[in-house]
Design a protein around this motif. Structure first.
Motif, mmCIF file in Angstrom:
data_model
loop_
_atom_site.group_PDB
_atom_site.id
_atom_site.type_symbol
_atom_site.label_atom_id
_atom_site.label_comp_id
_atom_site.label_asym_id
_atom_site.label_seq_id
_atom_site.Cartn_x
_atom_site.Cartn_y
_atom_site.Cartn_z
ATOM 1 N N UNK A 176 -8.326 1.463 -2.372
ATOM 2 C CA UNK A 176 -8.674 0.703 -3.578
ATOM 3 C C UNK A 176 -8.040 -0.681 -3.581
ATOM 4 N N UNK A 177 -8.681 -1.601 -4.254
ATOM 5 C CA UNK A 177 -8.210 -2.988 -4.277
ATOM 6 C C UNK A 177 -6.776 -3.096 -4.767
ATOM 7 N N UNK A 178 -6.402 -2.256 -5.742
ATOM 8 C CA UNK A 178 -5.058 -2.389 -6.305
ATOM 9 C C UNK A 178 -3.975 -1.768 -5.410
ATOM 10 N N UNK A 182 -0.213 -2.791 -0.517
ATOM 11 C CA UNK A 182 0.834 -1.878 -0.064
ATOM 12 C C UNK A 182 0.793 -1.673 1.450
ATOM 13 N N UNK A 183 -0.280 -2.123 2.085
ATOM 14 C CA UNK A 183 -0.428 -1.914 3.523
ATOM 15 C C UNK A 183 0.302 -3.021 4.265
ATOM 16 N N UNK A 184 1.245 -2.658 5.093
ATOM 17 C CA UNK A 184 2.000 -3.651 5.847
ATOM 18 C C UNK A 184 1.145 -4.215 6.976
ATOM 19 N N UNK A 185 0.915 -5.524 7.014
ATOM 20 C CA UNK A 185 0.191 -6.113 8.147
ATOM 21 C C UNK A 185 0.890 -5.861 9.478
ATOM 22 N N UNK A 186 2.201 -5.594 9.427
ATOM 23 C CA UNK A 186 2.926 -5.296 10.658
ATOM 24 C C UNK A 186 2.355 -4.060 11.351
ATOM 25 N N UNK A 187 1.796 -3.133 10.564
ATOM 26 C CA UNK A 187 1.300 -1.882 11.137
ATOM 27 C C UNK A 187 0.144 -2.144 12.089
ATOM 28 N N UNK A 188 -0.900 -2.819 11.617
ATOM 29 C CA UNK A 188 -2.027 -3.044 12.520
ATOM 30 C C UNK A 188 -1.706 -4.094 13.581
ATOM 31 N N UNK A 265 -7.073 7.164 -1.086
ATOM 32 C CA UNK A 265 -6.553 6.452 0.076
ATOM 33 C C UNK A 265 -7.583 6.473 1.188
ATOM 34 N N UNK A 266 -7.247 5.792 2.286
ATOM 35 C CA UNK A 266 -8.094 5.767 3.466
ATOM 36 C C UNK A 266 -7.505 6.608 4.584
ATOM 37 N N UNK A 267 -7.718 6.151 5.837
ATOM 38 C CA UNK A 267 -7.311 6.924 7.013
ATOM 39 C C UNK A 267 -5.797 6.951 7.182
#
Length: 289
Positions: A176-178, A182-188, A265-267
């Motif tokens: 979700x947009x909100x 919370x997703x760390x760009x460091x992960x991908x 959530x997603x994957x």
């Protein structure tokens, strides 16, 4: 360093250096965390920090992933059977006789092979987009199954799954947009750096092709679940477009007592719902030691 700090270690298994994270008191109940594509034990960094006060956690990097050895495809049989054998030998090397398993993505066919072959060692299962049923496959898999039938014809399309855009999508889709922030760009970014190492794309293409043989193991996995009824917690992103929520709900067919939670959530649900999943695990494992 506190008693619960994560340690970054390696072990030599069949001549290959296997990297793993370890945290918590070794005398506490053990939870083995098995990551998926295109990640590494890094995906469990937050969960390890959340649970190390009460549990002993081991999170290996599969061969070809993270900081583990990544020999060329001409030097190592990149198959899920071989990854399973290596994981079992690592657990034996570490003296782990009894443990719960956390299954994510590629970690599911590896972990479920371990469970089906060594049911006496398994105290519980936790599945987060860890598929064991054909119901879980989404349209995402169409090109991968085509690739399994004809590698040469479909390899150019499948290679697109190894791009930076595709890796970022794995983390952001279904979120979700909100919760996106919370997703760390460091992960991908880290995952992509490992994918971009010389020779690693060939490793991943081989595992893409080998995935087809996991489906032949599904009846064995499901028979294990029916026969041994391991306590099972399912915490799955309802927005996952790789392994859909039907794969989560299918566990109830063989495990009527499974505790199934569909999260918004997603994957990579740990990125956005790590605290919620940690709380579910803590409550679950306290009841199933």
């Amino acid at each position: 360093m506190t008693a619960f700090a994560t340690r970054y270690r390696t072990a030599l298994v069949d001549g290959l250096e296997i990297a793993y994270r370890e945290a918590g008191d070794p005398s506490a109940p053990t939870l083995v965390l098995l990551h998926g594509f295109p990640s590494s034990s890094h995906m469990f960094r937050g969960l390890i920090a959340e649970l190390a006060d009460e549990y002993h956690l081991i999170a290996p990097d599969h061969v070809g992933f993270g900081r583990s050895a990544a020999p060329a495809t001409t030097e190592f049989d990149y198959s899920f059977e071989r990854l399973t054998d290596t994981t079992v030998r690592l657990l034996d090397r570490l003296g782990l006789d009894r443990f719960a398993l956390y299954l994510h993505d590629y970690g599911a066919p590896i972990g479920l092979r371990i469970a089906a072959r060594h049911p006496e060692r398994i105290t519980a299962l936790i599945s987060q987009s860890g598929n064991a049923y054909t119901e879980g496959f989404t349209p995402f898999w169409k090109v991968l199954f085509q690739h399994a039938e004809d590698r040469a014809a479909h390899e150019p399309t499948v290679r697109q799954l190894l791009t930076a855009e595709a890796t970022r999508w794995q983390y952001t889709h279904g979120v979700p947009a909100d919760r996106q922030d919370r997703i760390s760009p460091d992960a991908w970014t880290l995952d992509q750096a490992y994918l971009d190492r010389p020779g690693n794309r060939e490793v991943q293409l081989q595992l893409f092709w080998d995935y087809q043989f996991n489906l032949a193991e599904y009846p064995l996995f499901q028979e294990y679940l029916r026969t041994h009824r391991p306590p099972t917690l399912v915490a799955w992103g309802r927005g996952d477009e790789i392994f859909g929520p039907e794969g989560a709900q299918a566990y109830a067919r063989d495990l009527p007592d499974a505790e199934i939670h569909l999260l918004d959530a997603g994957h990579f649900a740990l990125e956005t719902h790590g605290g919620e999943i940690a709380a579910l695990i803590r409550d679950f494992l306290r009841r199933h030691r």
